[in-house]
Design an enzyme around this catalytic site. Sequence first.
Site, PDB file in Angstrom:
ATOM      1  N   GLU A  52       0.831  -1.206   0.000  1.00  0.00           N
ATOM      2  CA  GLU A  52       0.000   0.000   0.000  1.00  0.00           C
ATOM      3  C   GLU A  52       0.867   1.259   0.000  1.00  0.00           C
ATOM      4  OE1 GLU A  52      -0.040  -2.666   1.965  1.00  0.00           O
ATOM      5  OE2 GLU A  52      -1.885  -2.822   3.129  1.00  0.00           O
ATOM      6  N   CYS A  73      -2.957  -2.850   7.119  1.00  0.00           N
ATOM      7  CA  CYS A  73      -2.672  -3.056   8.541  1.00  0.00           C
ATOM      8  C   CYS A  73      -2.824  -1.773   9.354  1.00  0.00           C
ATOM      9  CB  CYS A  73      -1.264  -3.629   8.712  1.00  0.00           C
ATOM     10  SG  CYS A  73       0.048  -2.491   8.235  1.00  0.00           S
ATOM     11  N   CYS A  82      -0.293   1.027   7.632  1.00  0.00           N
ATOM     12  CA  CYS A  82      -0.736   1.437   6.299  1.00  0.00           C
ATOM     13  C   CYS A  82      -2.029   2.232   6.366  1.00  0.00           C
ATOM     14  CB  CYS A  82      -0.933   0.210   5.416  1.00  0.00           C
ATOM     15  SG  CYS A  82       0.629  -0.550   4.961  1.00  0.00           S
ATOM     16  N   ARG A 182      11.824 -24.807  -5.786  1.00  0.00           N
ATOM     17  CA  ARG A 182      12.369 -24.492  -4.467  1.00  0.00           C
ATOM     18  C   ARG A 182      12.274 -23.004  -4.157  1.00  0.00           C
ATOM     19  NH1 ARG A 182      17.926 -28.100  -4.640  1.00  0.00           N
ATOM     20  NH2 ARG A 182      16.922 -30.131  -4.410  1.00  0.00           N
ATOM     21  N   ASP A 198      22.020 -39.521  -2.083  1.00  0.00           N
ATOM     22  CA  ASP A 198      22.085 -38.576  -3.206  1.00  0.00           C
ATOM     23  C   ASP A 198      23.084 -37.454  -2.955  1.00  0.00           C
ATOM     24  OD1 ASP A 198      20.007 -40.149  -3.962  1.00  0.00           O
ATOM     25  OD2 ASP A 198      18.500 -38.564  -4.052  1.00  0.00           O
ATOM     26  N   ARG A 205      19.868 -22.930  -7.777  1.00  0.00           N
ATOM     27  CA  ARG A 205      20.876 -22.537  -8.769  1.00  0.00           C
ATOM     28  C   ARG A 205      20.277 -21.713  -9.900  1.00  0.00           C
ATOM     29  NH1 ARG A 205      21.878 -27.524  -6.699  1.00  0.00           N
ATOM     30  NH2 ARG A 205      21.074 -28.868  -8.344  1.00  0.00           N
TER      31      ARG A 205
HETATM   32  C1  AOF Z   1       3.723  -7.277   4.550  1.00  0.00           C
HETATM   33  N1  AOF Z   1       3.595  -6.645   3.352  1.00  0.00           N
HETATM   34  O1  AOF Z   1       2.481  -5.437   1.883  1.00  0.00           O
HETATM   35  C2  AOF Z   1       1.413  -5.976   3.902  1.00  0.00           C
HETATM   36  C3  AOF Z   1       1.525  -6.650   5.149  1.00  0.00           C
HETATM   37  O2  AOF Z   1       6.313  -6.546  10.378  1.00  0.00           O
HETATM   38  P1  AOF Z   1       5.698  -5.785   9.282  1.00  0.00           P
HETATM   39  O3  AOF Z   1       5.568  -4.337   9.574  1.00  0.00           O
HETATM   40  O4  AOF Z   1       6.347  -5.996   7.941  1.00  0.00           O
HETATM   41  O5  AOF Z   1       4.183  -6.310   9.201  1.00  0.00           O
HETATM   42  C4  AOF Z   1       3.866  -7.587   8.782  1.00  0.00           C
HETATM   43  C5  AOF Z   1       2.372  -7.761   8.782  1.00  0.00           C
HETATM   44  O6  AOF Z   1       1.734  -6.687   8.121  1.00  0.00           O
HETATM   45  C6  AOF Z   1       1.918  -8.988   8.025  1.00  0.00           C
HETATM   46  O7  AOF Z   1       1.891 -10.124   8.841  1.00  0.00           O
HETATM   47  C7  AOF Z   1       0.510  -8.610   7.609  1.00  0.00           C
HETATM   48  O8  AOF Z   1      -0.370  -8.871   8.685  1.00  0.00           O
HETATM   49  C8  AOF Z   1       0.546  -7.107   7.452  1.00  0.00           C
HETATM   50  N2  AOF Z   1       0.488  -6.663   6.025  1.00  0.00           N
HETATM   51  N3  AOF Z   1       2.696  -7.279   5.421  1.00  0.00           N
HETATM   52  O9  AOF Z   1       4.776  -7.856   4.834  1.00  0.00           O
HETATM   53  C9  AOF Z   1       2.505  -6.000   2.992  1.00  0.00           C
HETATM   54  N4  AOF Z   1       0.309  -5.313   3.546  1.00  0.00           N
HETATM   55 ZN    ZN Z   2       0.713  -2.526   6.074  1.00  0.00          ZN
END
Ligand code: AOF
Ligand code: ZN
Length: 356
Positions: A52, A73, A82, A182, A198, A205
């Site tokens: 955002e 958030c 945000c 991966r 293995d 890579r």
């Molecule tokens: C993200 N990226 O674009 C949005 C998130 O520790 P922070 O500040 O990075 O917050 C992480 C939390 O924020 C994540 O668990 C989610 O609930 C919210 N939104 N997080 O990493 C984003 N919009």
């Molecule tokens: Zn946010």
Amino acid sequence: MEDIKFMKIALKLAAQGMGFTEPNPMVGAAAVKDGRIIGAGYHHRFGADHAERTALKNVTEPGTTLYVTLEPCPHFGKTPPCVDFLLEKKVRRVVTAMLDPNPLVNGKGVRKLEENGVPVDVGLLSEMARKLNRHYIKYMTSRMPYVTLKAGVSLDGKLTDKFRNSRWVTDETMRRLSHSLRGEFSAVMVGVRTAIDDDPLLNIREPAWGDKKLFRIVLDTHNRLDTRLHIFNGDREQFPPVIFSSKEAENKTVKVKQHFFVTPGVGGGVDLKEVLAILYQLGIASVLVEGGGGIFNSFLEEKLYDEIILAAAGTLIGGKDSVQLFSRGTSVSTPILLKEREITVLESGYLIRGYR
Ligand code: AOF
Ligand code: ZN
């Protein structure tokens, strides 16, 4: 119609963060004014700006509609809330695909926006958004990582023949494809037998994944791995090794920084639930389990998997002593069912993805 179009764009943006954001979600956002996108962004990597913020950073006009794949958030984390930024930027309306399962956010982001006079539509293309963030949702709601089992098999489900001397049932193209998978995960896991027989590098890579971090996990119940194996070497910063042994392992030599001694499992091995709980603590949101047969058996039997990927070669191997994918087996009335299958047809076989 407009809403769907812009949310699809936001979802596409979100997916660009794949493999780099965990244990945080992939998020995409588009700010729209008069039917035009005037700001767009996605969450690039763990700890970086939220989608955002990136989308609105250079937006000076008030009155935009913000399309965002996850509820904005309201809390201070590694970055400020945000929701406050949206209000500061005078966003007029918010359309979000889903509520955030993170208890710090869940519904509170929407409430705070609405309390400040910004209407929020929740749930547009929610199925797509939930599928995209299935690792994050599982991690947040169950305190365990999302588990995907990936097996290279013949069409009749054999991992290898009775001599067990071939690492590869599938051909080069299919191996490369499944190898680059991966990148979508936080960790890759193998059993001790695979680690020894293995001697895999268990790294990434494929240049497209750049410097992506990947934990390399080995379940070594009796703590018998030789430290000259590849898993103990290579770049330990980018590919940290993590070993799990049983508490009852006679030899208690700690071989790596993250060497855990856990409760023995019921059918031998280590207690997988305990292993997954520790992986959660390490911030690992997803694990790609690459075998071999023993570890697939345990995950299947204990129903601790979320997704199965079969790289199936167009071959039959047969033989009663060849190695089966699920040798302990189940019954016709209670089979392992792969739901919502996605099948890619390749020249040498099929890539099949299904969900529990
Ligand atoms: C993200 N990226 O674009 C949005 C998130 O520790 P922070 O500040 O990075 O917050 C992480 C939390 O924020 C994540 O668990 C989610 O609930 C919210 N939104 N997080 O990493 C984003 N919009
Ligand atoms: Zn946010």
